[in-house]
Design an enzyme around this catalytic site. Structure first.
Site, PDB file in Angstrom:
ATOM      1  N   ASP A  92      78.249  44.280  49.705  1.00 22.73           N
ATOM      2  CA  ASP A  92      77.945  42.872  49.976  1.00 22.73           C
ATOM      3  C   ASP A  92      78.762  42.420  51.181  1.00 22.73           C
ATOM      4  OD1 ASP A  92      80.399  42.877  48.320  1.00 22.73           O
ATOM      5  OD2 ASP A  92      80.216  40.699  48.420  1.00 22.73           O
ATOM      6  N   GLU A 156      82.034  41.719  46.052  1.00 24.24           N
ATOM      7  CA  GLU A 156      83.461  41.597  46.355  1.00 24.24           C
ATOM      8  C   GLU A 156      83.752  40.337  47.148  1.00 24.24           C
ATOM      9  OE1 GLU A 156      87.233  41.980  48.529  1.00 24.24           O
ATOM     10  OE2 GLU A 156      85.214  41.840  49.389  1.00 24.24           O
TER      11      GLU A 156
END
Length: 451
Positions: A92, A156
């Site tokens: 991500d 994250e």
């Protein structure tokens, strides 16, 4: 880089690495599904799963984590009796911010001035490519001498803790002798660095209300309490005159005893405008690695264009507090909330809400894994000794893994050196750093297996 079979193999694989990174960067995998389609993250996760299967990984799985995202897991068996190493990266990314401010499209990997530009190129899709390059180089030169687990996290950057909670619920999944977190970076390009500490973080939203509704500033201004002014005043209370963070009850005088960070170099790395002073006291390393740091991330208020002459009835802000090793993030959150509430003026109504948290981390740099990495980096970076630095950011999973597997050694390396400008406009990765760190990781796995 001195000639050796591993280095030669990695060099030959760099065109493939660039093509694969371009494919990964093209996925707009921002794990904020109010801004970006969830399908973009799902497609990125599937790309990684397919890549692991192609490398011979077994038990490849898309893990549905409690925050509504997916992490990708795979296992590559090594020789019988071999140690197990967990390789971590996240796929991500941060939103690109103002896309018009990018010199090239943020989700299109573009080569310019010897660097590869694109959101996630360094943080942390490049970290996943680094892991793949290291494993491919070892497979081409006698095989991978350890059992390898790969975990690629899907949220994250959001700090929502999905993978941490999943790991706590399935503690056997990520167990390993050593963990390599590929999400930090060298102190500067060409200087091999492991990150030995990470600051933790907490995110708190503050809402201030003073009136039932907005009022005409000409008719009521001067006596009616302005919620936006109250918010500005309470936010200002979080800093001393020199800009140091001041949260009641939170110590701010710790010192850093590792690698020094010269002020002029920091000004250059941070692109501080001429004539603008740095904030805080102590050395730069003290300020960014060893002490708490507050940042106002956003304020909800009327934009200048279209603003009306009104006294604001309500206002809110999002506040980030980075906390150094040795400070519990939960306790820091309580202190921050109490400070905000205590410093809100005029009896204004105030509400605070924690929306994210991660603990700080300190590694054991005396472990065999660190010695194995130092030897590997000496080969990948001839003439350079491995350095130890801190990192101002947080990787919440580190403490989760340290708590779940206290016997495991945790190393932090990666591609996010200062020129990478992670989280900012025009993020980029140095292909030379990708190549050298891939060699270092491959040699580390070999050294560690033999230690």
């Amino acid at each position: 880089m001195s000639s050796n079979p591993v280095a030669e193999t990695v060099a030959s694989l760099m065109p493939r690495a660039r093509a694969e990174l371009a494919e990964l960067v093209a996925f707009q995998s921002v794990a904020d599904f109010d801004q970006y389609p969830k399908s973009e993250s799902e497609d990125a996760a599937n790309w990684i799963a397919d890549a692991l299967r192609a490398e011979g990984f077994t038990d490849v799985a898309l893990l549905d984590t409690p925050d509504g995202t997916q992490s990708v897991y795979g296992y590559l068996p090594g020789p019988e009796g071999a140690r197990t190493v967990l390789l971590y990266a996240h796929y991500d990314v941060q939103p690109p911010l103002d896309e018009a401010g990018w010199t090239s499209p943020p989700f299109e990997l573009t080569e310019r001035d010897g660097r590869w530009y694109g959101r996630g190129a360094a943080d942390c899709k490049g970290g996943l490519i680094m892991h793949l390059l290291a494993l491919r180089a070892l497979k081409a030169d006698g095989g991978v001498p350890v059992n390898v687990k790969v975990i690629a996290e899907g949220s994250e950057e959001q700090g929502t803790g999905g993978l941490e909670r999943y790991a706590e619920e399935h503690p056997e999944l990520l167990t390993a002798d050593t963990v390599v977190i590929g999400d930090t970076g060298n102190f500067r390009v060409g200087l091999p660095t492991v990150t030995s500490t990470l600051r933790g973080m907490t995110l708190v939203r503050i809402q201030v209300d003073t009136l039932e509704g907005n009022l005409h500033s000409g008719q009521f201004g001067g006596a009616a309490p302005d919620a936006l002014a109250a918010l500005i005043r309470v936010l200002d209370s979080l800093r001393a005159e020199d800009g140091s963070t001041t949260v009641d009850g939170l110590s701010g005088d710790s010192v850093w005893d590792g690698l020094a960070y010269e002020e002029e170099q920091f000004r250059k790395d941070a692109k501080v405008l001429d004539g603008v002073e740095l904030i805080g006291s102590g050395t730069v390393a003290d300020r960014i690695w060893a002490r708490p740091a507050v940042t106002v991330l956003g304020i909800d208020c009327p934009p200048v264009v279209g603003a009306t002459p009104s006294v604001q009835a309500g206002a809110r802000a999002l506040v980030s507090l980075r906390v150094p090793p040795g400070v519990d993030a939960g306790e820091a959150t309580k202190l921050l909330q109490a400070h905000l509430e205590a410093h809100t003026p005029w009896g204004a109504r105030v509400r605070t809400e924690q929306i994210g948290q991660g603990q700080a981390f300190r590694a054991d740099t005396t472990s065999p894994a660190y010695r194995a990495m130092a030897d590997a980096m000496a080969v990948a970076y001839p003439g350079q000794d491995m350095q130890y630095a801190g990192q101002g950011g947080s990787i919440p999973l580190c403490n989760t893994l340290a708590a779940l597997y206290p016997q495991a050694e945790i190393l932090l390396i990666g591609l996010s050196e200062p020129e990478a400008q992670i989280h900012a406009l025009n993020e980029s990765v140095s292909p030379e750093e990708l190549e050298r760190l891939s060699v270092a990781e491959a040699l580390f796995l070999r050294n560690y297996a033999a230690s």
